[in-house]
Design an enzyme around this catalytic site. Structure first.
Site, mmCIF file in Angstrom:
data_model
loop_
_atom_site.group_PDB
_atom_site.id
_atom_site.type_symbol
_atom_site.label_atom_id
_atom_site.label_comp_id
_atom_site.label_asym_id
_atom_site.label_seq_id
_atom_site.Cartn_x
_atom_site.Cartn_y
_atom_site.Cartn_z
ATOM 1 N N THR A 32 0.845 -1.198 0.000
ATOM 2 C CA THR A 32 0.000 0.000 0.000
ATOM 3 C C THR A 32 0.882 1.249 0.000
ATOM 4 O O THR A 32 1.945 1.256 0.625
ATOM 5 C CB THR A 32 -0.886 -0.005 1.266
ATOM 6 O OG1 THR A 32 -1.715 -1.163 1.221
ATOM 7 C CG2 THR A 32 -1.763 1.238 1.359
ATOM 8 N N ASP A 85 6.206 -4.224 -1.185
ATOM 9 C CA ASP A 85 5.590 -3.090 -0.494
ATOM 10 C C ASP A 85 6.640 -2.015 -0.219
ATOM 11 O O ASP A 85 7.844 -2.294 -0.210
ATOM 12 C CB ASP A 85 4.967 -3.568 0.838
ATOM 13 C CG ASP A 85 3.965 -2.569 1.412
ATOM 14 O OD1 ASP A 85 3.734 -1.509 0.799
ATOM 15 O OD2 ASP A 85 3.412 -2.862 2.486
ATOM 16 N N GLY A 86 6.164 -0.809 0.012
ATOM 17 C CA GLY A 86 7.028 0.311 0.373
ATOM 18 C C GLY A 86 7.303 0.339 1.868
ATOM 19 O O GLY A 86 6.955 -0.587 2.603
ATOM 20 N N ASP A 88 8.197 3.447 5.281
ATOM 21 C CA ASP A 88 8.443 4.827 5.697
ATOM 22 C C ASP A 88 9.894 5.013 6.117
ATOM 23 O O ASP A 88 10.451 6.095 5.939
ATOM 24 C CB ASP A 88 7.486 5.192 6.836
ATOM 25 C CG ASP A 88 6.044 5.086 6.367
ATOM 26 O OD1 ASP A 88 5.678 5.791 5.421
ATOM 27 O OD2 ASP A 88 5.292 4.260 6.919
ATOM 28 N N GLU A 107 -0.667 -5.183 6.170
ATOM 29 C CA GLU A 107 0.676 -5.320 5.578
ATOM 30 C C GLU A 107 1.478 -6.358 6.352
ATOM 31 O O GLU A 107 2.186 -7.183 5.766
ATOM 32 C CB GLU A 107 1.392 -3.971 5.605
ATOM 33 C CG GLU A 107 0.776 -2.963 4.648
ATOM 34 C CD GLU A 107 1.332 -1.558 4.783
ATOM 35 O OE1 GLU A 107 1.193 -0.796 3.829
ATOM 36 O OE2 GLU A 107 1.895 -1.219 5.828
HETATM 37 C C1 5RP Z 1 1.282 2.192 4.197
HETATM 38 C C2 5RP Z 1 2.746 1.986 4.222
HETATM 39 C C3 5RP Z 1 3.539 2.454 3.055
HETATM 40 O O1 5RP Z 1 4.277 1.403 2.561
HETATM 41 C C4 5RP Z 1 4.473 3.540 3.523
HETATM 42 O O2 5RP Z 1 3.707 4.558 4.153
HETATM 43 C C5 5RP Z 1 5.276 4.130 2.365
HETATM 44 O O3 5RP Z 1 4.418 4.838 1.521
HETATM 45 P P1 5RP Z 1 4.939 5.577 0.231
HETATM 46 O O4 5RP Z 1 5.348 4.522 -0.740
HETATM 47 O O5 5RP Z 1 3.740 6.383 -0.222
HETATM 48 O O6 5RP Z 1 6.091 6.463 0.636
HETATM 49 O O7 5RP Z 1 3.313 1.440 5.140
HETATM 50 O O8 5RP Z 1 0.683 1.823 5.404
#
Ligand code: 5RP
Length: 222
Positions: A32, A85-86, A88, A107
Site C-alpha cells: 500500500t 511493499d514500500g 516509511d 501489511e
Molecule cells: C502504508 C505503508 C507504506 O508502505 C508507507 O507509508 C510508504 O508509503 P509511500 O510509498 O507512499 O512512501 O506502510 O501503510
C-alpha cells in the site's frame, strides 16, 4: 531525478524480481502507498499471466481490480511466494517502519504469510536508526487513551491521527520522539500492550530485499 521517478524506478526493478513468480503461477502480495501504486500500475500488462494477488488494503485492492488484476482472499490462497511493499523507513538490517498509510496490520499479515518480502523505497527512506518517522500503532478505539498512556511510559509521545479509521475499523496513534535502538524488543513490547492490534515496526519479520532508488540507479540491499 525527483522522488516520483525514483519510486517508479524501484517499482520497475521489483517487476523484474517477481516476473518468474508470475510466470510460475504464484500468488503475489501487494502493498500500500504511492510506491506500491507504481508497482501495481506496472503489473497491469501482466494481468493475463497473474494467477492472483492478495492486497494489504482496500485501496490497493481497488487499484488492482481497476487494472483487471484478480484480488484473492488470503484465507483461500495459502502461503504467498513474494510480497512487494514500500516503507516509511528502513535501517541497514532491513528492519522497517511502516503504516504511514494506516495499512500496517494487513501489511504485516501479508508479509508474515509471504516467503519473500521485497521492500521498494526511494533513498530518503534509508536511515541508521529507526524512529525519526513517527511509529504508527493501530489500536482498538476504546483502548486509545489507555494505550497512549502506556506508550508515554515507554518514552514516546503518541498523537492520535485525527479522522483516520483503518480498514479494520480501528484508530492510529503515531508515536513521536521515539528513537528505536532495539527494534525487535520494541515491536514485541508495544504489541504486548492490551488494546494494541499491531505496530508499524517490521523487525521480527524484516524485508528480505530492499530495492532502493537513488540518482545513480536502483541499489539492492540484502
Ligand atoms: C502504508 C505503508 C507504506 O508502505 C508507507 O507509508 C510508504 O508509503 P509511500 O510509498 O507512499 O512512501 O506502510 O501503510
Amino acid at each position: 531525478m525527483d522522488q516520483d521517478q525514483l519510486k517508479k524506478a524501484v517499482a520497475a526493478a521489483a517487476i523484474e524480481e517477481v516476473k518468474s513468480a508470475i510466470l510460475d503461477g504464484e500468488i503475489i502480495g501487494i502493498g500500500t502507498g504511492s510506491t506500491a501504486n507504481q508497482f501495481i500500475d506496472l503489473l497491469a500488462p501482466y494481468r493475463n499471466e497473474i494467477k492472483g494477488t492478495v492486497a494489504s488494503s482496500e485501496a490497493s485492492a481497488q487499484r488492482l481490480r481497476n487494472h483487471g488484476i484478480e484480488v484473492l482472499d488470503l484465507n483461500s490462497t495459502g502461503d504467498i511466494a513474494v510480497y512487494v511493499d514500500g516503507a516509511d523507513e528502513s535501517n541497514h538490517r532491513l528492519e522497517l517502519i511502516k503504516g504511514g498509510g494506516a495499512a500496517l496490520t494487513r501489511e504485516k499479515i501479508v508479509a508474515a504469510a509471504s516467503a519473500r518480502f521485497i521492500c521498494i523505497a526511494d533513498e530518503s527512506k534509508l536511515v541508521d536508526q529507526l524512529g525519526a518517522f513517527p511509529l504508527p500503532v493501530e489500536v482498538i478505539p476504546m483502548a486509545r487513551s489507555y494505550v497512549a498512556r502506556e506508550l508515554v511510559k515507554l518514552g514516546g509521545n503518541p498523537v492520535y491521527r485525527e479522522g483516520v479509521v483503518t480498514d479494520n475499523g480501528n484508530i492510529i496513534l503515531d508515536v513521536y520522539d521515539f528513537m528505536i535502538a532495539t527494534p525487535c524488543k520494541t515491536e514485541e513490547r508495544i504489541n504486548a500492550i492490551t488494546g494494541v492490534v499491531t505496530n508499524g515496526l517490521f523487525a521480527l519479520r524484516p524485508a528480505d530485499l530492499l530495492l532502493l532508488g537513488t540518482p545513480d540507479g536502483v541499489k539492492r540491499l540484502t
